[in-house]
Design an enzyme around this catalytic site. Structure first.
Site, PDB file in Angstrom:
ATOM      1  N   HIS A 123       0.868  -1.178   0.000  1.00 17.37           N
ATOM      2  CA  HIS A 123       0.000   0.000   0.000  1.00 17.37           C
ATOM      3  C   HIS A 123       0.911   1.237   0.000  1.00 17.37           C
ATOM      4  O   HIS A 123       2.014   1.192   0.528  1.00 17.37           O
ATOM      5  CB  HIS A 123      -0.840  -0.051   1.285  1.00 17.37           C
ATOM      6  CG  HIS A 123      -1.879   1.019   1.416  1.00 17.37           C
ATOM      7  ND1 HIS A 123      -1.589   2.272   1.885  1.00 17.37           N
ATOM      8  CD2 HIS A 123      -3.212   1.011   1.158  1.00 17.37           C
ATOM      9  CE1 HIS A 123      -2.707   3.001   1.916  1.00 17.37           C
ATOM     10  NE2 HIS A 123      -3.701   2.252   1.472  1.00 17.37           N
ATOM     11  N   ASP A 200       3.033  -4.541   8.230  1.00 16.76           N
ATOM     12  CA  ASP A 200       1.857  -3.703   8.052  1.00 16.76           C
ATOM     13  C   ASP A 200       0.651  -4.631   8.159  1.00 16.76           C
ATOM     14  O   ASP A 200       0.324  -5.359   7.219  1.00 16.76           O
ATOM     15  CB  ASP A 200       1.934  -3.019   6.683  1.00 16.76           C
ATOM     16  CG  ASP A 200       0.647  -2.285   6.338  1.00 16.76           C
ATOM     17  OD1 ASP A 200      -0.295  -2.321   7.138  1.00 16.76           O
ATOM     18  OD2 ASP A 200       0.596  -1.693   5.242  1.00 16.76           O
ATOM     19  N   GLN A 203      -4.495  -4.950   6.917  1.00 17.68           N
ATOM     20  CA  GLN A 203      -5.481  -5.874   6.333  1.00 17.68           C
ATOM     21  C   GLN A 203      -5.539  -7.210   7.061  1.00 17.68           C
ATOM     22  O   GLN A 203      -6.586  -7.850   7.096  1.00 17.68           O
ATOM     23  CB  GLN A 203      -5.160  -6.128   4.849  1.00 17.68           C
ATOM     24  CG  GLN A 203      -5.352  -4.926   3.966  1.00 17.68           C
ATOM     25  CD  GLN A 203      -6.789  -4.417   3.929  1.00 17.68           C
ATOM     26  OE1 GLN A 203      -7.746  -5.150   4.185  1.00 17.68           O
ATOM     27  NE2 GLN A 203      -6.942  -3.142   3.627  1.00 17.68           N
ATOM     28  N   LYS A 226     -10.497  -0.662  10.442  1.00 19.86           N
ATOM     29  CA  LYS A 226     -10.670  -1.883   9.642  1.00 19.86           C
ATOM     30  C   LYS A 226     -10.940  -3.078  10.555  1.00 19.86           C
ATOM     31  O   LYS A 226     -11.042  -4.211  10.106  1.00 19.86           O
ATOM     32  CB  LYS A 226      -9.413  -2.145   8.814  1.00 19.86           C
ATOM     33  CG  LYS A 226      -9.138  -1.069   7.755  1.00 19.86           C
ATOM     34  CD  LYS A 226      -7.974  -1.472   6.877  1.00 19.86           C
ATOM     35  CE  LYS A 226      -7.271  -0.315   6.226  1.00 19.86           C
ATOM     36  NZ  LYS A 226      -7.961   0.244   5.077  1.00 19.86           N
ATOM     37  N   CYS A 364      -4.830   2.518  -3.575  1.00 18.15           N
ATOM     38  CA  CYS A 364      -3.591   3.048  -2.985  1.00 18.15           C
ATOM     39  C   CYS A 364      -2.440   2.059  -3.164  1.00 18.15           C
ATOM     40  O   CYS A 364      -1.588   1.917  -2.282  1.00 18.15           O
ATOM     41  CB  CYS A 364      -3.752   3.409  -1.516  1.00 18.15           C
ATOM     42  SG  CYS A 364      -4.959   4.694  -1.253  1.00 18.15           S
TER      43      CYS A 364
HETATM   44  N1  7TS Z   1      -1.695  -0.720   4.805  1.00 17.09           N
HETATM   45  C1  7TS Z   1      -2.583  -1.472   4.147  1.00 17.09           C
HETATM   46  C2  7TS Z   1      -2.218  -2.851   3.714  1.00 17.09           C
HETATM   47  C3  7TS Z   1      -3.850  -0.940   3.869  1.00 17.09           C
HETATM   48  O1  7TS Z   1      -4.733  -1.696   3.225  1.00 17.09           O
HETATM   49  C4  7TS Z   1      -4.172   0.364   4.291  1.00 17.09           C
HETATM   50  C5  7TS Z   1      -5.487   1.005   3.970  1.00 17.09           C
HETATM   51  C6  7TS Z   1      -3.205   1.082   4.999  1.00 17.09           C
HETATM   52  C7  7TS Z   1      -1.983   0.501   5.231  1.00 17.09           C
HETATM   53  C8  7TS Z   1      -3.459   2.437   5.528  1.00 17.09           C
HETATM   54  O2  7TS Z   1      -4.381   2.406   6.545  1.00 17.09           O
HETATM   55  P1  7TS Z   1      -4.950   3.750   7.182  1.00 17.09           P
HETATM   56  O3  7TS Z   1      -6.020   3.287   8.083  1.00 17.09           O
HETATM   57  O4  7TS Z   1      -3.826   4.396   7.909  1.00 17.09           O
HETATM   58  O5  7TS Z   1      -5.455   4.585   6.038  1.00 17.09           O
HETATM   59  N2  7TS Z   1      -6.164   0.448   2.867  1.00 17.09           N
HETATM   60  C9  7TS Z   1      -7.247   0.922   2.247  1.00 17.09           C
HETATM   61  C10 7TS Z   1      -7.882   0.242   1.193  1.00 17.09           C
HETATM   62  O6  7TS Z   1      -7.520  -0.831   0.756  1.00 17.09           O
HETATM   63  N3  7TS Z   1      -8.919   0.966   0.767  1.00 17.09           N
HETATM   64  O7  7TS Z   1      -8.988   2.080   1.496  1.00 17.09           O
HETATM   65  C11 7TS Z   1      -7.952   2.058   2.418  1.00 17.09           C
END
Ligand code: 7TS
Length: 406
Positions: A123, A200, A203, A226, A364
């Site tokens: 990501h 990370d 997910q 999430k 992303c």
């Molecule tokens: N890493 C992964 C693997 C992600 O899927 C996401 C967000 C992030 C980091 C960042 O997370 P945040 O909560 O700090 O924004 N992924 C997604 C997605 O797949 N669609 O919208 C956000």
């Protein structure tokens, strides 16, 4: 406890609605997932009864708020099996967690010529903070390639682990492909060379049991939103001795022990990394989400979602003109796909007209799109409250689109 999806669905008030005169089918859980009543109630209770700033007041409300806030830290510690509450740092989300490590551990430990190793499926939030760090330090970002199934090519990854590598940062599970990486193998290979590893987990954590001591990762980040908790709160786990050796991230209140105009003495971990008033009610609600998940059981959730994914995959493969992007042998509950002749954005819009929420875009993860030579994908991502019936509705919707526009 046996897994009862209808009982779980009843806990999520937002799911009880119609979108465009059809029952909502919410399949955008990888972007963010919906909240159970216990999480909503926790926020209402906090603001209705127990709210005040934490770590400061001697008055009753502040003591209550602090106890609830620190109670949430203990719940996170137990949920991921950290050794100590000192290893749990509250941040805004996975993104902030990675940036924190880049700006503290990274700046303290990397110099020109050193290398950071990531994978081709990251990501943007596990790419850009490292690029920024490389710009500042002269270090180099190395990328281990993936294959056409969307799996990390492990031999090439191992070959890129060298005496120059200072940090490995990889997705536990990919948001664009669903791939679950062989993180234990990665961690033990990195550790053999004295290299630290960040996972990370944005997910992965909603879909499987995560045990940081068993994984032996050095850092683990995830976002509450999430994981059935509010947005604006997330966690950085770090091994205590690493956190203690790292410089602070932001300066301000709560992260200090003593301040004069000449110098400042920093607070102990984890508070050293938590400058300013935190997102108090959201943190407490994260604790409520973890209690809720623990009651259902992460192993039970994982088993149910594996069933959903294999059901959806089997159905999707029968649709002519549909191509699944990401067919790793080890995969979480994400189905990314493209259709011949229909742009993913149109898939998203047309499915919405049937009450079905999927994400369409690059997720992303633009380098992943480049690798598969697609501008974007449509992505159905499943949560524990989704059903096979909803997957049937999705597949019927896709077939209708193909009939009309394909
Ligand atoms: N890493 C992964 C693997 C992600 O899927 C996401 C967000 C992030 C980091 C960042 O997370 P945040 O909560 O700090 O924004 N992924 C997604 C997605 O797949 N669609 O919208 C956000």
């Amino acid at each position: 406890m046996s897994f009862d999806v209808e009982k779980i669905r009843a806990d999520f008030p937002i799911l009880r609605q119609e979108i465009r005169n059809r029952p909502l089918v919410y399949l955008d859980n990888a972007a963010t997932c919906q909240k159970p009543q216990v999480v909503i109630d926790s926020i209402v209770k906090m603001y209705s009864h127990d709210y005040a700033n934490v770590h400061r007041g001697v008055h009753t409300l502040s003591e209550r708020a602090t106890a609830a806030f620190e109670g949430a830290r203990e719940k996170v510690k137990a949920f991921i099996n950290a050794q100590s509450h000192k290893e749990i740092i509250f941040v805004r989300g996975a993104t902030e967690g990675i940036n924190l490590v880049a700006q503290t551990f990274g700046k303290a430990n990397l110099k020109a010529g050193d290398e950071i190793l990531i994978t081709g499926m990251e990501h943007h939030s596990n790419i850009v903070p490292w690029q920024m760090l490389c710009e500042e330090t002269g270090a180099k970002l190395k990328v281990a390639p993936i294959n056409l199934q969307g799996e990390l090519i492990i031999e090439q990854f191992m070959a890129l682990l060298t005496e120059k590598t200072r940090l490995v940062s990889v997705a536990h599970m990919s948001n664009a492909l669903g791939t679950v990486n062989p993180v234990k193998e990665i961690i033990s290979a990195a550790h053999e060379k004295g290299i630290k590893v960040l996972l990370d987990g944005a997910q992965a954590i909603p879909h499987m049991e995560v045990n940081v001591q068993e994984l032996d990762c050095d850092f683990y980040v995830f976002s509450g939103h999430k994981l059935y908790a509010p947005s604006g709160i997330g966690v950085l786990y770090g091994k205590q001795e690493l956190l203690e050796a790292m410089p602070p991230y932001q300066g301000g209140g709560d992260m200090i022990r003593k301040v004069t105009f000449e110098e400042t003495e920093y607070n102990v971990v984890p508070y050293k990394f938590e400058a300013g008033t935190p997102s108090i009610a959201d943190t407490v609600a994260l604790g409520a989400a973890l209690d809720y998940l623990s009651e259902i059981g992460m192993a039970e959730i994982a088993a149910y979602e594996a069933e959903l994914l294999s059901y959806a995959t089997e159905k999707a493969k029968k649709i002519k003109g549909l191509k699944i992007i990401g067919e790793a042998a080890q995969k979480g509950a994400i189905l990314s796909f493209v259709l011949e002749k229909i742009h993913p954005h149109d898939i998203g819009t047309m499915l919405d007209s049937l009450g079905i929420a999927v994400r369409a875009g690059h997720h992303c993860a633009m380098p992943v799109m480049d690798f598969f030579q697609v501008p974007a994908t449509a992505r159905a991502s499943f949560a524990m409250y989704n059903t096979k019936q909803e997957i049937d509705t999705l597949m019927t919707g896709i077939n209708q689109l193909i009939e009309v526009f394909g």
